[in-house]
Design a protein around this motif. Sequence first.
Motif, PDB file in Angstrom:
ATOM      1  N   GLN A 190      53.879  -1.819   6.373  1.00  0.00           N
ATOM      2  CA  GLN A 190      53.079  -2.872   7.012  1.00  0.00           C
ATOM      3  C   GLN A 190      53.932  -3.736   7.938  1.00  0.00           C
ATOM      4  OE1 GLN A 190      50.066  -2.679   7.049  1.00  0.00           O
ATOM      5  NE2 GLN A 190      49.139  -2.095   5.110  1.00  0.00           N
TER       6      GLN A 190
ATOM      7  N   ALA B  95      55.006  -1.481  11.006  1.00  0.00           N
ATOM      8  CA  ALA B  95      53.886  -1.225  11.917  1.00  0.00           C
ATOM      9  C   ALA B  95      53.593  -2.446  12.775  1.00  0.00           C
ATOM     10  CB  ALA B  95      52.644  -0.834  11.113  1.00  0.00           C
ATOM     11  N   THR B  96      53.613  -3.632  12.156  1.00  0.00           N
ATOM     12  CA  THR B  96      53.321  -4.872  12.889  1.00  0.00           C
ATOM     13  C   THR B  96      54.415  -5.190  13.897  1.00  0.00           C
ATOM     14  OG1 THR B  96      52.172  -5.713  10.924  1.00  0.00           O
ATOM     15  CG2 THR B  96      52.753  -7.313  12.637  1.00  0.00           C
TER      16      THR B  96
ATOM     17  N   THR C  60      46.287  -2.711   7.697  1.00  0.00           N
ATOM     18  CA  THR C  60      47.078  -2.728   8.928  1.00  0.00           C
ATOM     19  C   THR C  60      46.243  -3.227  10.102  1.00  0.00           C
ATOM     20  OG1 THR C  60      48.314  -0.799   8.116  1.00  0.00           O
ATOM     21  CG2 THR C  60      48.571  -1.360  10.442  1.00  0.00           C
TER      22      THR C  60
ATOM     23  N   PHE D 188      44.628   2.295  14.233  1.00  0.00           N
ATOM     24  CA  PHE D 188      44.509   2.273  12.780  1.00  0.00           C
ATOM     25  C   PHE D 188      43.040   2.197  12.358  1.00  0.00           C
ATOM     26  CE2 PHE D 188      48.535   0.490  14.104  1.00  0.00           C
ATOM     27  CZ  PHE D 188      49.440   1.183  13.326  1.00  0.00           C
TER      28      PHE D 188
END
Length: 477
Positions: free
Chosen positions: A443, A446-447, A366, A94
């Motif tokens: 978010q 993605a985490t 991110t 990212f």
Amino acid sequence: MAKTKSLTLFGLIGITMAFFGTVRSVPTLSITGWTQIFYMLIAAVLFALPIALMSAELSTGWPEEGGPTVWVKNALGEKWGFVTSWLLWVQMFFGMVMVASTVGVLFGYVVNTPELSSNNYFIFAVILISYWSVTLLNLKFDMVKIAGNWGAIIGVYIPFVLLVGLGVIYMIKNGIQPNSYLGDFKPSDLVPNFKDLGSLTYLSGIIFIFAGVEISSVHANNIQNPKRNYPIAVIASVVLLVFFNIVAGLTVSNAVPVGELELANITQPYKIFSENLGIPSIFVNIISLMILIGVLVQLSAWVLGPSKAMIKIADEGNLPRFFQKRTEKDIPITFVLIQAIVISLVSFLYVVVPDVNSAFLIITITTTILYCIVYALIAISAIRLRYKMPEVVRPFKLGNKGNGLMWFVSMLSLISVVITLTVSLIPPSILQPSQYTGYIIYQVAATVIMVGIALIIHKCKKPEWKKETTTNHKKCS
């Protein structure tokens, strides 16, 4: 004979500042107007200083290569050590998209076509071209050796000094501009508007300025009298960084009209300063080219650096043999290609989110979220190791007696992580209400995916993954 300490106090201050002296983050700071002073102080006191001080103790106690991975592994076990190394690798996916996005913006100004800076399809295409180009070049040449330090001098230090200098001259000449982000000042402007929760998200982007602060701790063992000099160096470095970033941020806030600041476009303030101060327009082309060179050098350094760290993790048996492949030049080819492919996929966000500003901020946040998870693990490990391995000699140690100061610093760090993660999940005010749900889902997903993949890989780990020897590397043509 005792080992001679080779690094002076001022030398460490210089090295630490070199890690974070960049013009790229100035627009993110500037868009918050007067509030940036509050945000920078919060980022420095709650985030940068605690992480730097904990990392100094940990790096002097466990000086072997690997840094955070080694600390967390010793404190919390092999699983969380692997998660740490994994997150430090994947956050780059990212972060490098965010960095590469500035290449397209800068190129537009180099060729006198600034409208390209807001064309999301052009930015997407340039990310792909620039990152794959530096990747392929690194497979053939030692680009870090070729670029050397001149890339940072040309592309980072000179532009930053010029930005601050021109900004100060502009402000002295014109005063506070009423239509700028600093105009119509009220004392309440110095603190965030908590009624506008979307504005708090910028704190996450500003904290990203200090992401990687633990890197300078590797020099803690080399400084003269680390117990006294390291905290002085860290505090002095952070104070100077806060000062110069605020000066740069405020001058840019004063130059750009409200609502017109472009987060990915660091050339914008140079153009405004040049036009106002009567500097020939070719200066903007030259400065854009200089920063462009700096960005490409940084991208090049990141192609191999994290990959070489990860292949050591793979060699220890944490990843399948497929990941352990190297070229004849000892380049970790699997990791290099995987990160290039994933970065290409992440950059597609610039197509999904047409507004370049929004996409840039989303990706920055991110990266910050993934970094914060690592910092939470470091803070927990710092406390844990005080009780698990109290016998380990730490040339730099927080507190003369007991563990009270370490508890205080670690809890301060954990609080900052919680605050950062919380504001990171608040949709930024520059997004449209229709995009809020998608932002939160992105978010969180993605985490969870990035952490989840690491946990799944570790759970599936097999004994045959471990390398029999460390001398005969598996080659691939």
